[in-house]
Design an enzyme around this catalytic site. Structure first.
Site, PDB file in Angstrom:
ATOM      1  N   ASP A   1       0.864  -1.169   0.000  1.00  0.00           N
ATOM      2  CA  ASP A   1       0.000   0.000   0.000  1.00  0.00           C
ATOM      3  C   ASP A   1       0.912   1.234   0.000  1.00  0.00           C
ATOM      4  O   ASP A   1       2.141   1.130   0.080  1.00  0.00           O
ATOM      5  CB  ASP A   1      -0.966  -0.008   1.190  1.00  0.00           C
TER       6      ASP A   1
HETATM    7  C1  NOJ Z   1      -4.061   3.894   0.090  1.00  0.00           C
HETATM    8  C2  NOJ Z   1      -5.222   2.969   0.225  1.00  0.00           C
HETATM    9  O1  NOJ Z   1      -5.159   2.260   1.438  1.00  0.00           O
HETATM   10  C3  NOJ Z   1      -5.335   1.993  -0.909  1.00  0.00           C
HETATM   11  O2  NOJ Z   1      -6.504   1.248  -0.758  1.00  0.00           O
HETATM   12  C4  NOJ Z   1      -5.288   2.707  -2.210  1.00  0.00           C
HETATM   13  O3  NOJ Z   1      -5.467   1.809  -3.271  1.00  0.00           O
HETATM   14  C5  NOJ Z   1      -3.953   3.424  -2.321  1.00  0.00           C
HETATM   15  N1  NOJ Z   1      -3.853   4.391  -1.241  1.00  0.00           N
HETATM   16  C6  NOJ Z   1      -3.796   4.119  -3.646  1.00  0.00           C
HETATM   17  O4  NOJ Z   1      -4.618   5.203  -3.748  1.00  0.00           O
END
Ligand code: NOJ
Length: 766
Positions: A297
């Site tokens: 993430d």
């Molecule tokens: C953080 C989020 O937790 C995740 O779900 C998301 O896909 C990414 N950022 C990218 O935006």
């Protein structure tokens, strides 16, 4: 000559098999296709330098949209790295023009011209917005969920995207957690079915088409179990919960062929998920034999420093790579450290090779090596986004997602001949909140408001009077900034009371605005804001015919509204067509069929609250003493139970028959129930099967959803619905640390929600 004959024979056999069993031929094709791809990937790998390999593991943000704290790589540097072939993928870069330019930088300048992936959070629609995932899950309608994902894929791919960071398959039992809006609720069985529908919708039958994209099951794992419901917080769950509750939807996504997964921000029992080898390398990759890739993430590799698990970025990169995390999203760990780690012998190059292979394989499956610009089609971008057809589908999915929670004296559906309706509330004419959080490319204020929907539905004989009453109590709308609390303003209440007094019926839209839920949006309070509660009370004093339409991204605790409102319509954040879909239900053009995918607490203090809980050693108080598992100031049970939802008709469940009272290894029993429409209109019912396993090597939940089927019945019509119960269905992750069915006594319950009381017992012997 003999080889030629053999080849001809094989060809003939494949042809015959293909005609007789098209499925077999298809999978044979897939196998040979996969082999072809593996060969190509291997041969590219031999050409790659270590720097180019590591480059494939790097995912940068496109800078014009931010979904996490920005890193320190400047645009110029990123652009140069693209040209050097040192970037594998970009996120938040959309539009044909934008993605084409970036792809061009790579394809026209880098040595090996390995095309980029373009990832984006296409969560519930791209520009045509569907209900938030939690809301859509309330439809229990796998066709609807699948088509919603496929429309989202169609629109996103028309704008250059080939990878969505969805579906989020995190189970959550905590209404405080803002991201509960993004999942499928609290139940692993339902969430697994939904994971399959969403993956199939996004990826279609063929990833190589230009209107399907790679899906990403996230967040591996247990992100929805954040302590206190606070986003990104610590998770401490045991192996039992991990395997039986958290992992099943990931496994279902894998079985559906999901291309990628994303690791989660949280730690689990002391190990940050991104550095968790047991989860990533051992379970998902090895034991499930899954060949997709895992992306971190946003910055979650580097965040292992803050977790206190590693000392610096270098160590973070080392741990993440060894744990099986293939791609670094904006973490600046792989791009800064991995080459040196390999040179120093701290990370074996074969681990890097494996990660590269997984990523290249997906690029091949998408067909990017054949045409890196396949998603860069201006005509598609102009003609296939936000179309009339997509908006119609969005309206249909939205109305299927609505749950009727209360309907006293059948106040609903309303007659279209009603003379005067008061439409009241801070969300009644809100054209933005229904779009919800994670809204991709939705235009602000583009939803049909409830007021607009009602006005369109009624004839000119009906007078519709609108009063906002109060503001929500929360401030300006932004995806990345904190919500500010507004000062409570009660001035508009008198106007609302006036129109309510003069109207036959009041439709009152209450709940939450779009960005009260979503990432970073946890709340300790899950009640309606104070101004809304006052508005409801004052209006109730003058008109008892209140239909509350709830718009919200999480279960809300609304005991007072539940007691006093005549009807409650749970409308979540329903997307572009929200107002029309709600009006369809209010006026009976659509008979509500949704069921809650999550329990609604009476009070925040009950959270985490879920139907498939354990019995405890003290489940009741037969002798009236205090020593049992309960609260002294609130009931244990939810306000609205998992699986609950009303219709404008009624259903009777009877004649539960089991084909046998026991079965053993390899066998099964058939559970049949008769469902009758006992009301006056045609309606859909979601027939639910729950099973209780009385004893286990590890304690078992009081009951678990193990099947459901949607049926539609005309008034007076009956239908028999059957479910097959076999070992697979009663298996769980046991004390032996494997999935198996244990001998013993079981009870099946069948009905329209998780409180179903029609039941029968059976025995299983392994
Ligand atoms: C953080 C989020 O937790 C995740 O779900 C998301 O896909 C990414 N950022 C990218 O935006």
């Amino acid at each position: 000559m003999e080889t030629l004959l053999n080849t001809l024979k094989k060809l003939l056999l494949t042809l015959i098999l293909g005609i007789l069993f098209p499925g077999i031929c298809f999978s044979q094709n897939m196998v040979s296709n996969n082999k072809e791809i593996a060969k190509k990937v291997d041969s590219i790998l031999t050409l790659m330098t270590l720097e180019e390999k590591v480059g494939q593991l790097v995912l940068y943000n496109g800078s014009w949209d931010v979904t996490g704290p920005p890193s320190d790589v400047g645009n110029k540097v990123k652009y140069q790295k693209l040209k050097n072939g040192e970037v594998g993928a970009m996120l938040n870069a959309t539009s044909v023009e934008g993605t084409k330019a970036l792809q061009k930088a790579v394809v026209e300048n880098s040595r090996l011209k390995i095309p980029l992936l373009f990832g984006y959070d296409v969560i519930h629609g791209f520009k045509t917005i569907f209900p938030i995932p939690l809301g859509e899950s309330a439809s229990w309608d796998m066709d609807a969920i699948k088509i919603s994902a496929s429309v989202a894929a169609k629109e996103a791919t028309a704008a250059g995207i080939n990878w969505t960071f969805a579906p989020m398959v995190d189970i959550s039992r905590d209404a405080r957690w803002g991201r509960i809006m993004e999942g499928a609720g609290e139940d692993p069985y339902l969430a697994s079915k939904i994971a399959i529908a969403r993956v199939n919708g996004f990826q279609g039958d063929d990833l190589a088409l230009n209107n399907t994209l790679a899906a990403c099951a996230k967040h591996l794992a247990a992100y929805g179990f954040a302590e206190g419901g606070r986003d990104y917080n610590t998770v401490s769950i045991g192996e039992y919960e991990l395997h039986n509750t958290v992992l099943p939807p990931f496994k279902a996504a894998v079985d559906a062929g999901v291309a990628t997964m994303m690791s989660s921000f949280n730690e689990i029992d002391g190990i940050p998920a991104t550095g968790h080898k047991g989860l990533q390398r051992d379970i998902v990759k090895k034991s499930w034999n899954w060949d997709g890739f895992i992306v971190s993430d946003w910055a979650s590799i580097a965040e292992m420093i803050f977790h206190g698990y590693v000392q610096d970025r270098t160590e973070a990169a080392e741990r993440a790579m060894i744990a099986g995390n293939d791609m670094d999203m904006e973490g600046r760990a792989y791009d800064t450290s991995l080459v040196q780690l390999v040179k120093d012998g701290k990370v074996e190059e074969k681990l890097v090779d494996e990660a590269v292979k997984r990523i290249l394989t997906i690029k091949y499956r998408l067909g990017l090596f054949d045409d890196p610009y396949k998603y860069c089609n201006e005509d598609r971008e102009k003609n296939e986004i936000y179309t009339k057809e997509h908006l119609e589908i969005a309206r249909d999915v939205a109305r299927k997602s609505i749950v009727l929670l209360k309907n006293e004296n059948n106040i609903l559906p309303l007659s279209k001949k009603v003379q005067k309706i008061a439409v009241i509330g801070p969300l009644a004419d809100d054209k933005d909140s229904p779009i919800g959080s994670w809204r991709a490319q939705a235009l602000p204020n583009s939803a049909v408001s409830l007021l607009e929907g009602i006005k369109t539905a009624v004839t000119s004989d009906t007078k519709v009077e609108y009063q906002k009453g109060v503001a929500l109590g929360v401030g300006e709308r932004s995806f990345i900034r904190e919500l500010k609390l507004n000062r409570a303003d009660f001035k508009g209440i008198s106007g609302a009371v006036k129109v309510a007094k003069e109207s036959e019926v009041v439709v009152m839209a209450l709940g939450e605005e779009a960005f009260q839920s979503g990432e970073g949006r946890s709340q300790v309070d899950i009640e309606l804001t104070e101004p809304q509660q006052q508005l409801f009370e004052e209006v109730y004093k003058v008109n008892k015919n209140i239909i509350v339409v709830l718009m919200n991204g999480r279960p809300l605790a609304i005991p007072n509204v539940e007691e006093k409102a005549s009807a409650i319509v749970e409308a979540w954040h329903l997307g572009s067509q929200s107002g029309n879909a709600i009006a369809d239900v209010l006026f009976g053009d659509y008979n509500p069929s949704g069921k809650l995918p999550v329990s609604f607490p009476r009070h925040v203090g009950q959270v985490p609250l879920y139907y498939n809980a354990k019995n405890t050693g003290r489940p009741s108080n037969p002798d009236g003493m205090v020593f049992w598992s309960h609260y002294t100031d609130e009931k244990n049970d939810p306000l609205f139970a998992f699986g609950y939802g009303l219709s404008y008709t009624s259903f009777e469940y009877k004649d539960l028959v089991l084909s046998n009272s026991s079965f053993s290894n390899g066998g099964n029993i058939k559970v049949t129930v008769t469902v009758k429409n006992t009301g006056g209109v045609k309606g859909k019912e979601i027939v639910q099967l729950y099973i209780k396993d009385h004893f286990g090597s590890l304690t078992r939940p009081v009951r678990e959803l193990k099947g459901f089927e949607m049926i539609e019945l005309a008034p007076g019509e009956s239908k028999k619905v059957s479910f097959i119960v076999d070992e697979r269905l009663i298996s769980f992750y046991t004390a032996n640390k494997k999935w198996e069915a244990e001998s013993g006594k079981f009870t099946v319950f069948v009905g329209g929600d998780s409180l179903a009381s029609l039941k029968s017992d059976f025995l299983y012997k392994n």
